[in-house]
Design an enzyme around this catalytic site. Structure first.
Site, mmCIF file in Angstrom:
data_model
loop_
_atom_site.group_PDB
_atom_site.id
_atom_site.type_symbol
_atom_site.label_atom_id
_atom_site.label_comp_id
_atom_site.label_asym_id
_atom_site.label_seq_id
_atom_site.Cartn_x
_atom_site.Cartn_y
_atom_site.Cartn_z
ATOM 1 N NE ARG A 123 -4.014 -2.034 1.941
ATOM 2 C CZ ARG A 123 -4.192 -3.230 2.731
ATOM 3 N NH1 ARG A 123 -3.241 -3.389 3.503
ATOM 4 N NH2 ARG A 123 -5.141 -4.180 2.549
ATOM 5 C CE LYS A 145 -0.837 13.066 -14.988
ATOM 6 N NZ LYS A 145 -1.302 13.673 -16.334
ATOM 7 C CD GLU A 187 6.211 15.030 -23.059
ATOM 8 O OE1 GLU A 187 5.789 16.233 -22.676
ATOM 9 O OE2 GLU A 187 5.804 13.865 -23.131
ATOM 10 C CE LYS A 228 4.818 16.520 -14.941
ATOM 11 N NZ LYS A 228 5.157 15.148 -15.674
ATOM 12 C CD GLU A 238 -4.369 15.307 -15.646
ATOM 13 O OE1 GLU A 238 -5.018 14.957 -16.721
ATOM 14 O OE2 GLU A 238 -3.331 15.113 -15.923
ATOM 15 N NE ARG A 242 0.338 16.357 -13.327
ATOM 16 C CZ ARG A 242 1.032 15.641 -12.251
ATOM 17 N NH1 ARG A 242 0.736 15.624 -10.987
ATOM 18 N NH2 ARG A 242 1.882 14.710 -12.839
ATOM 19 C CG ASN A 246 -2.463 15.525 -20.250
ATOM 20 O OD1 ASN A 246 -1.704 14.696 -20.322
ATOM 21 N ND2 ASN A 246 -3.189 15.659 -19.249
ATOM 22 C CG HIS A 249 0.642 14.216 -23.681
ATOM 23 N ND1 HIS A 249 1.193 15.399 -24.054
ATOM 24 C CD2 HIS A 249 1.469 13.317 -23.172
ATOM 25 C CE1 HIS A 249 2.362 15.302 -23.559
ATOM 26 N NE2 HIS A 249 2.461 14.164 -23.048
ATOM 27 C CG HIS A 253 -1.393 9.259 -24.767
ATOM 28 N ND1 HIS A 253 -2.095 9.734 -23.298
ATOM 29 C CD2 HIS A 253 -0.339 9.570 -24.586
ATOM 30 C CE1 HIS A 253 -1.102 10.022 -22.660
ATOM 31 N NE2 HIS A 253 -0.027 9.849 -23.560
ATOM 32 C CG HIS A 267 5.360 9.542 -24.943
ATOM 33 N ND1 HIS A 267 4.119 9.485 -24.970
ATOM 34 C CD2 HIS A 267 5.807 10.701 -24.144
ATOM 35 C CE1 HIS A 267 3.549 10.534 -24.291
ATOM 36 N NE2 HIS A 267 4.509 11.073 -23.907
#
Length: 368
Positions: A123, A145, A187, A228, A238, A242, A246, A249, A253, A267
């Site tokens: 956990r 993330k 990026e 960032k 997000e 935030r 993206n 993206h 994606h 990517h």
């Protein structure tokens, strides 16, 4: 060259991103300082381990830390249930406990997978990012993330789990293949496009020299990380701002999913195409001037990055199938596709008021 520090300020989850040359040699003492009695376990991939694991292991052992390592296959396909399960079971076998540390040595794939493994092990176990690619240093290693891919979409399975420390050693970037360096630059450019036109102008002047000039490279990495870190501090999970990170993206994606997360499209290349598509859609919707997408495309081309779907080798699904893949994006809310568009360079915003006909026209036009 000095080592610079960018603080990611998140209360009890705050941490430093250290940026500079020679940091891997200091990894042992810096990680030992986090938890003097902790044990560590390293997760890496076959490509990175051959280049950098001996140096990291030597630094850890010099600080009195044994450094068992799990070496996974290289490539985006490693972000899978199978490899995640393999990593978690290995960490359990190494008796890594809550007070110990997982070290992610690699690019975005390893950082995402090892971070997710740390998030779900017992956990929640702390982890340290040692990013070895430009993409990971400026983006994926910062912000917490973590996750893996689904055949239905990228990063659909994961958790927010902040690292305890990020060590961004600029020297490691010298071992990148030219294509991987260029992909990471996608990026870097994104940060200027989403919120800092002056930085984008600086990149237009200095981008081609980054690889040969460590000082310029460190400045680009530090500025990207600082941008960032500020956004993550204001919106960790997000809920609003935030989402600007993206930019490109949602398109990217979908293209990655369509190409099977393989070597056909990296990517950062997908993000570059996605940014160009976002600006082209913005101009067609009357949100920005024609100068903006032209400037974006010209800079990406100068940096050796693709900016059209036509640049992707091999067959691709049709436009309706790509839109269906975009609809699996995490930013979809109540079934409505949300995109990051722009009023100009450095002026991105999130909207669900997307003109479907113009979206189809932009995709079709990018294929030609």
């Amino acid at each position: 060259m000095i080592i610079e520090s960018v603080a990611v300020e998140l209360g009890p989850r705050s941490y430093e991103v250290l940026i500079g040359r020679g940091l891997i040699a200091e990894a042992g003492k810096r990680i030992r300082a986090l938890a003097p009695r902790a044990r560590v376990a390293v997760i890496s991939d076959e490509r990175v381990a051959g280049l950098h694991l001996p140096a990291l292991r030597a630094a850890l052992e010099a600080a009195g830390l044994a450094a068992p390592a799990l070496v996974l296959p290289a490539g985006e396909a490693t972000k899978s249930w199978d490899q995640l399960g393999r990593a978690v079971e290995w960490l359990i076998a190494q008796r890594i406990e809550r007070g110990d540390l997982v070290i992610a040595l690699g690019g975005g794939v390893i950082g995402d997978l090892a971070g997710f493994a740390a998030a779900i092990l017992r956990r929640g176990v702390r982890f340290v990012q040692v990013p070895t690619t430009l993409l990971a240093q400026v983006d994926s290693s910062v912000g917490g993330k973590t996750g893996i891919n689904s055949p239905q979409g990228k990063n659909l399975i994961g958790a927010f789990h902040q690292p305890a420390l990020v060590l961004a050693d600029i020297d490691l970037l010298a071992t990148l293949a030219p294509r991987d360096f260029r992909a990471g630059y996608g990026e870097v450019a994104k940060y200027g496009l989403l919120g800092d036109e002056a930085f984008f102008g600086w990149l237009e002047r200095h981008g081609p020299a980054l690889r040969e000039d460590p000082g310029l490279l460190q400045r680009a990495v530090r500025h990207s990380v600082a941008m960032k870190a500020g956004i993550v501090r204001r919106d960790e999970t997000e809920q609003g701002e935030r989402a600007l990170l993206n930019l490109g993206h949602t398109f990217g994606h979908a293209l990655e999913a369509a190409t099977g997360y393989g070597e056909r499209l990296l990517h950062g290349e997908a993000v570059a195409i996605g940014c160009a598509l976002a600006f082209e859609l913005s101009v067609r919707m009357g949100l920005c001037s024609q100068e903006a997408p032209s400037r974006v495309a010209a800079h990406l081309e100068r940096m050796g990055l693709p900016h059209r779907i036509a640049a992707i080798p091999g067959d691709l699904p049709d436009d309706e199938a790509l839109i269906a893949l975009m609809a699996q994006d995490k930013k979809v809310v109540d079934g409505r596709l949300r995109l990051v568009l722009a009023h100009g360079i450095g002026r991105a915003f999130v909207t669900d008021a997307v003109d479907g006909a113009l979206l189809r026209a932009v995709l079709a036009g990018s294929r030609g």
